[in-house]
Structure formats: C-alpha cells, structure tokens
Design an enzyme around this catalytic site. Structure first.
Site, PDB file in Angstrom:
ATOM      1  N   PHE A   1       1.973  38.708  36.745  1.00 40.17           N
ATOM      2  CA  PHE A   1       3.265  39.310  37.119  1.00 40.17           C
ATOM      3  C   PHE A   1       3.608  40.503  36.236  1.00 40.17           C
ATOM      4  O   PHE A   1       4.768  40.871  36.112  1.00 40.17           O
ATOM      5  CB  PHE A   1       4.386  38.268  37.067  1.00 40.17           C
TER       6      PHE A   1
ATOM      7  N   ILE B   1      -3.393  46.052  56.815  1.00 38.94           N
ATOM      8  CA  ILE B   1      -3.398  44.688  56.288  1.00 38.94           C
ATOM      9  C   ILE B   1      -4.847  44.198  56.245  1.00 38.94           C
ATOM     10  O   ILE B   1      -5.524  44.118  57.278  1.00 38.94           O
ATOM     11  CB  ILE B   1      -2.525  43.779  57.180  1.00 38.94           C
TER      12      ILE B   1
ATOM     13  N   LYS C   1      -1.150  50.150  51.576  1.00 39.75           N
ATOM     14  CA  LYS C   1      -0.010  50.493  50.715  1.00 39.75           C
ATOM     15  C   LYS C   1       0.262  49.488  49.615  1.00 39.75           C
ATOM     16  O   LYS C   1       0.928  49.821  48.641  1.00 39.75           O
ATOM     17  CB  LYS C   1       1.249  50.653  51.565  1.00 39.75           C
TER      18      LYS C   1
ATOM     19  N   GLU D   1       4.467  43.442  45.312  1.00 39.99           N
ATOM     20  CA  GLU D   1       5.770  43.432  44.657  1.00 39.99           C
ATOM     21  C   GLU D   1       6.942  43.624  45.606  1.00 39.99           C
ATOM     22  O   GLU D   1       8.078  43.298  45.271  1.00 39.99           O
ATOM     23  CB  GLU D   1       5.800  44.495  43.549  1.00 39.99           C
TER      24      GLU D   1
HETATM   25 MO1  MOS Z   1       2.812  44.171  38.083  1.00 41.11          MO
HETATM   26  S1  MOS Z   1       4.662  44.123  37.255  1.00 41.11           S
HETATM   27  O1  MOS Z   1       2.517  45.758  38.375  1.00 41.11           O
HETATM   28  O2  MOS Z   1       1.672  43.256  37.314  1.00 41.11           O
END
Ligand code: MOS
Length: 752
Positions: free
Chosen positions: A252, A643, A715, A719
């Site tokens: 993350f 995708i 794309k 996140e």
């Molecule tokens: Mo992420 S916050 O670009 O690992």
C-alpha cells in the site's frame, strides 16, 4: 525451526488454460498462498540464523538517556546488543538526501529520538524469545522534550514541493473574482485523520552476508531502488545486493522504500557475522515505516444561477516529520476533476514529531477527493440540485487547469452506468427522507473517483527456445494485486503462446529492473516492457520465416504476420502460418531473445491529460437513536483503459472501495498529545473493516479505449477505488441524517 535455505520456492502455476489479455484467470499464486506454500520473507530461516528484535522509543522527541545493555547481554541466548555505541558505521549517513525518493532513516547512528516507536537498539539472539526478552531488559530511559503532535502545531510553512517533488501549487484564473461574482457560495473545512498502512505482513528482512555480498529475503515494492539505497548505505556495489521478494502480504506504499528497520536487520547481520531475521511487531509499525499525514482542507466554491462553478479554491494543511519531506498532495484532484474558470490550490504544512509520512494508497487523491467530493455535494445542495446533475453540469471536457484534452475519459458513462445499477434516480433531494423496515435512516451519496494514469520505467527480457517454450523475466512485484497472473497474461498474449508454455519470473533483483509497484502504474509499465521484449522475439521469428523460401510465410514481411497459439500467421490469410518450433529448427537457432523497455512517452504526456475515472454510489444506514453508521451498499463504475484481467481488476476495485469505507467510517491513528505516542498502535483499536463491516459491493468495468496512454492502453486500477468512496459515504451520511460531518472518520458520536 526448519532449515528452508536450500529448498527452492515452488513457482506459481496457472490454474486454467486460456491466457490472453481480457481473460478472468484466477491468481496463479492463489493456491500457494492459501496452502501456505508461498513463503514470505519472514518464512525463511537460513542455517545459523539469529533473531533480531528492536527496542523502540516511548517518547516522540528527545534522546535516549540510558539502556541497560549489560542486563540484556547477560541474558542466556543473547548474542549481541546493537546500539549507537557499536552499530556499524555506514558509508553514507542515513540523513544524507540523494533525491526526493531517498528518505532519511533512523539507524542507530546517535542517541536522538525524532518520533515514537523509533528504533533505539536491536537485540540479536539465538531464539526469538531470547531476543524479545533481551530487548525488554534494556529498559530504556529517555530525556523527553514536549512533542508537536497535531495540525495546530506552530510554524506553518509552504512546502517547496508537494508529494515528493510534485509541482508547487497552481493558480488558474482569478478565484477571488470568481467567488465575488458567484450567486451562491460555500466555504467549508474538512479534516482527515492520520492513517497507517498496516499491511497484513509486517516489514521484515532475512539478511545474509557473504563477504561484501548481501542476500536478502525482504518484501519490497521496488527492487532496484532498494538495491541502490542499501548499496549506498553499506558502500557496496548494487549488483552485490540480491533481494528476493516473490510474495508480499500487502504494501500500500509502505514498502515502496526500504524501511529503516529492514536496514537495521542487515546491520545486525554484519555485526554478528551470521544471518539475521528481523520482523517488526505490529505496534512498531506506527512510526518508522510511513503513514498518511492528517489533513485540514478548506474548500471555497462558487456557482452562477445555473449551478456552473465560477471558482474553486482548495487549501490544504498537512504535516511532515521534523526531519524529512513528504507532503500529502491533497489539492491535486482539484486540478483535474471539475470545470471551473478559476481554480487555485495551495498547500501548507507543519512539522510534527512523527515518523515521516509516505505515499499511502492514493496519496493526495484519497484525502483530497474526500474533501472535494463533500464540498461539491454541499455546493449542489446550496444550488438545490441533484448531486449527479450538479457534477454533470460541471463536467470537465478538458483538464481544467492545464487545458489539455484527456487521452480518454469515460466518466460520463461511469456516472450513467453506476446510477442505473444503483437506482439513483429514486433518490429524494432532501435529506432524512428514507427509512428501512427496521426504522434505520437510509441515505444515498455519490463521489467521483479519479487517479492519474502514470508510467514509470521498467525493463524485461523474453526468450523463446527451440522447444517452443519461453522464459519471460522482469523484476516486477506482486504485492497481492495479481502481477504473477496479469503480467504473465500480457507475456502470453504478446508472444502468442499459451501461458503454460512460459516460465514467468518476477520478484527478484537479479532479473531486469521491473520498476516500482506503485502509483497504480505497475501493470502499465511492466506490461509495456514485456510487450517490447515479446515484440522483439516475434520480429526475429518473422524475419527468419519471411526471408526463408521454405517457409509458408516467405515474403509476408514483418508487418504482415501475427503470433498466436505458438504459430506465426499471415495477417492477410491466417490459414497460412508456421510453428515457432519449425521456424527455429530450420534456421538452426536454439533460441531467440528480446528485450523491452516500458517508459512514459513524453510527447503523448505533453499533449494529453491522462487519468482514470469512476463514480461511486454509496448507501448508508444510520440508527437514529444510537448514531451507529453502517455502509450497506456500494456501486462503483470505473473506466481505466484496457482491462487485462477483469477478475483481478474487480478485486482491486473492491479493495479500494473497502479502503474508502475504512477512510470514511473507521481508520484513525490517535496521538496522545502529552507523549506524542499513537494510542491505538494495534489492530484491535486501529479500526479497519472486517468482513462484517464490508457492504454489498459491485464494481462495473466501464469500457474505455485509450490510444495514447501507453502501448497496451492500460491506465491502472490499484488506487482509484479508494478515491471518491470516502466522499460518497460522507455524502450518504448527510443524506440519511441531515447532519454534515466534516471530520473523517465519521464516528457515531459526531451524529449525536
Ligand atoms: Mo502506492 S501508495 O503507489 O504503493
């Protein structure tokens, strides 16, 4: 303890045939993970290995006054106690700043304390238990100074760059004039809490030195950057640092950079001359491995009579540490999302006695969109408009601040498909109008999702052998998002081979530099490198075949063939073709090799604005007596270019939306202003959604073709799901209750 050093890792294997781009393959590493066969860094125990445990600071600012080293050393099983008095000196001081990507680390070079949970000593022992006991026996005493802990701290300043070097604040048009001319205005201040990544797998390292060569089992989102950073600290060649990171239990953003504690494990191994394992404890992760800083964002919006924005002003106050720079770039979303003739974003910051903040899933976009989407909702309400109609009224046909056209933008379709699926048209305009059969208040809210379509740099190698089997190598990272599968699908598609015929290798620093798994750009970047390497292989096959009078492809020309099913086919007549095996055999070639690079195209990036978009529709239920809030339903419709694997993409969107639930209703690190320590540094009190908190989730994959963003039209999906969702939930809480809570997370006490 088992000796696992000599056992090779089982390779992730496909679960089903049929491999091309667009197929919903199950994770190739899934069975390994659920059966325990996937070995994470901390699962490794090379022969002779010792265990290291850190002692950490209980103050946020000051110095270490005393450590009872003698008591720790006297404990049976303890081999060494590493403190500033004996910690290996480093070739480069860990406060030396190379570039914005080099973060300052606390590596026992002195007795300063800069934040709570900063490592102050490392105890190395024959067993984990002895190391743990030894660390407790150190009983550190501190000289504490009063810490700065919140956004009201003294010393506001304007950072020279936001994020880690993003452009400074922007001003387009005259915001004050736009506000003055507006027929309706709102001004509101929103707060978002400090958050800690809390990946399930804590940061860990198993370090083995062989002379000046270093072997590491270490979770990392960016192998080459980690190699460079570690090599610099120890004064060795990056090529002598070998990092293996085949599986991560989440990152993350927190594993994007080498963490100080991982380097301490390496230092401890050097000190004792034996392999060392260091695994962080959960509470130790609230400090030295990054976090999302709190924000206080003030939005000022104005519209004309028809609800068209005349001005958008977005001011953000955030925090960095006292000793390094990372500034949550919350204003960025206001550059890209809504058409307004005047837009200004500004960032201010204070310095706090915390660990340095870091990118954390949608850094800037998550916190920024939580505020912006709430403000847009409040503006719609002030105009008496439906929140979706208001957003469509202010739809940006070109990127508002830069004026660039979008390389593609299917946000209108996201709104339409999401609204249809959710049933948005039945939403009453006024709040507090809906109840369920149990009498709970029901509210519906909307948030727009957006995330830039970034590209970093990566290289890949592909080799096709005479047997018709291939090897594809790239030092890419699977931190749970599915790279083992989706990148292998790209390799299969581009080589025209079944995925079973490809030995696909990632997760090791001795492979070509796969770049960083971050910024939602990994599939696009690594995919482009694989695409390039495979294209070279296919081009060589084509050259061999089309120049050979014995081939059915003779004379077809390079542009006139396509690779599919292990064969090269004529584009103009796919009935005519030849096996890869036959082509290589007749040419007498054992193998052909290709190399590819993924990188942004500067001309395309100059010409176009590149972003993924989405619309998140949320339903919440609120107990009118107790204030208890449940998110009950989320529908997210996202457009993110091509995708690769819809199953994995849905999974990314679900994960993102769950983070959004967490952002809106649960997550917050609570600092004790007296000590500067996080008071909830554990997963019992730092709340993240458990299964019972996760609402009904739907993710709609809106079609979008993008010819400009990169060779594969990808794309990125990692996140965007967290953006938009927090605002949608906050807006739904308002719609349920009529109460506008401007401080996230929205906890029940704020509704009473
Ligand atoms: Mo992420 S916050 O670009 O690992």
């Amino acid at each position: 303890m088992t000796d696992t050093a000599s056992r090779p890792d089982p390779a992730p294997r496909p679960l089903r045939q049929g491999s091309s781009i667009g197929q919903p393959l199950t994770r190739r590493d899934g069975v390994l993970k659920v059966t325990g066969a996937a070995r994470y860094a901390a699962d490794h125990s090379p022969p002779g290995m010792l265990h290291a445990v850190m002692a950490v600071s209980r103050i946020a600012r000051g110095r270490v006054a005393h450590l009872d080293v003698a008591a720790a050393e006297a404990h049976p099983g303890v081999v060494a106690v590493m403190t500033p008095r004996n910690a290996p000196r480093l070739a480069r001081h860990p406060d030396e700043k190379g570039d914005p990507f080099t973060f300052r680390l606390d590596l026992l070079q002195d007795d300063r304390v800069r934040y709570a949970n900063q490592p102050v000593a490392v105890v190395v022992a024959e067993t984990l238990e002895a190391a743990t006991e030894g660390a407790a026996l150190l009983a550190p005493r501190f000289e504490a100074e009063p810490p700065a802990t919140g956004l009201d701290a003294d010393g506001r300043f304007v950072p020279g760059a936001i994020g880690i070097g993003d452009p400074p604040d922007v001003v387009k048009g005259d915001v004050e004039a736009g506000l003055a001319a507006a027929s309706r205005r709102i001004e509101a201040t929103y707060e978002t809490a400090a958050q800690y990544h809390n990946a399930l797998e804590p940061h860990a390292v198993v370090a083995s030195w062989d002379g000046d060569r270093l072997s590491l089992e270490m979770p990392s989102q960016g192998l080459a950057m980690a190699q460079g950073r570690i090599a610099g600290l120890f004064g060795i060649d990056p090529g002598d640092v070998h990092i293996r990171s085949p599986f991560l239990g989440g990152g993350f953003g927190s594993k994007g950079m080498v963490a100080g504690p991982q380097v301490l494990g390496i230092m401890a191994a050097r000190l004792v001359g034996r392999p060392v394992k260091l695994v962080m404890r959960r509470e130790q992760m609230f400090g030295p491995v990054g976090h999302r800083a709190p924000t206080r964002q003030t939005l000022r919006l104005g519209t004309d009579e028809a609800g068209a924005l005349t001005a958008l002003d977005h001011h953000s106050l955030t925090a960095s540490s006292t000793f390094d720079d990372f500034f949550e770039p919350s204003g960025g979303v206001s550059h890209t999302l809504y058409a307004a003739p005047a837009i200004a974003t500004r960032h201010e910051a204070v310095r706090l006695d915390t660990g340095t903040p870091l990118f954390m899933r949608a850094p800037g976009e998550a916190s920024g969109s939580a505020a912006l989407e709430s403000a847009v909702d409040e503006m719609a309400q002030a105009c008496g408009m439906d929140p979706l109609a208001f957003r469509l009224r202010n739809y940006a046909e070109a990127e508002p601040v830069s004026g660039k056209p979008f390389s593609s933008k299917a946000l209108r379709e996201c709104y339409a498909q999401g609204a249809e699926r959710f049933g948005w048209s039945a939403r009453p305009l006024a709040p507090r109008q809906m109840r369920d059969e149990a009498g709970l208040l029901v509210g519906w809210g909307l948030g727009t999702a957006t995330f830039p379509a970034l590209m970093f740099q990566a290289q890949a190698r592909a080799e096709l052998r005479a047997s018709g089997d291939a090897t594809v190598e790239i030092g890419a990272i699977d931190m749970g998002q599915g790279a083992w599968t989706s990148l292998a699908q790209i390799a299969a598609e581009e080589l025209g081979l079944d995925i079973d015929r490809i030995d696909f290798r990632i997760g090791s620093s001795d492979l070509p530099d796969g770049g960083i798994a971050g910024g939602s750009a990994h599939t696009a970047t690594a995919g482009a490198a694989i695409h390039g390497a495979a294209a070279q292989v296919v081009a060589q096959l084509a050259a061999l075949a089309t120049a050979d009078p014995a081939s059915p492809l003779y004379g077809a020309g390079n542009a006139g063939v396509v690779a599919r099913g292990g064969r090269l086919l004529r584009r103009d007549d796919e009935g005519r073709g030849e096996d890869f095996v036959a082509i290589l055999a007749r040419a007498g070639r054992g193998a052909v090799e290709g190399r590819g690079t993924g990188a942004p195209d500067p001309a395309a990036r100059d010409a176009y604005a590149m972003h993924a978009h989405g619309a998140v529709f949320a339903e919440v239920k609120v107990d009118p007596d107790l204030g208890q809030i449940r998110a009950t339903r989320l529908v997210g419709a996202f457009a993110a270019g091509r995708i690769i694997n819809p199953r994995l993409v849905r999974s990314q969107y679900y994960g993102g939306m769950i983070w959004g639930v967490s952002f809106a209703l649960q997550e917050q690190a609570v600092m004790d202003p007296r000590s500067g320590r996080p008071m909830n540094a554990n997963l019992a009190e730092y709340h993240v959604p458990v299964n019972a908190d996760v609402p009904s989730l739907e993710a709609i994959l809106v079609e979008e073709a993008d010819p400009h963003v990169n060779p594969l039209g990808i794309k990125g999906v990692g996140e965007i799901g967290v953006t938009g969702t927090a605002g949608a939930i906050a807006n739904a809480v308002w719609h349920a209750t009529g109460i506008r809570v401007r401080s996230l997370p929205i906890t029940l006490d704020r509704l009473l």
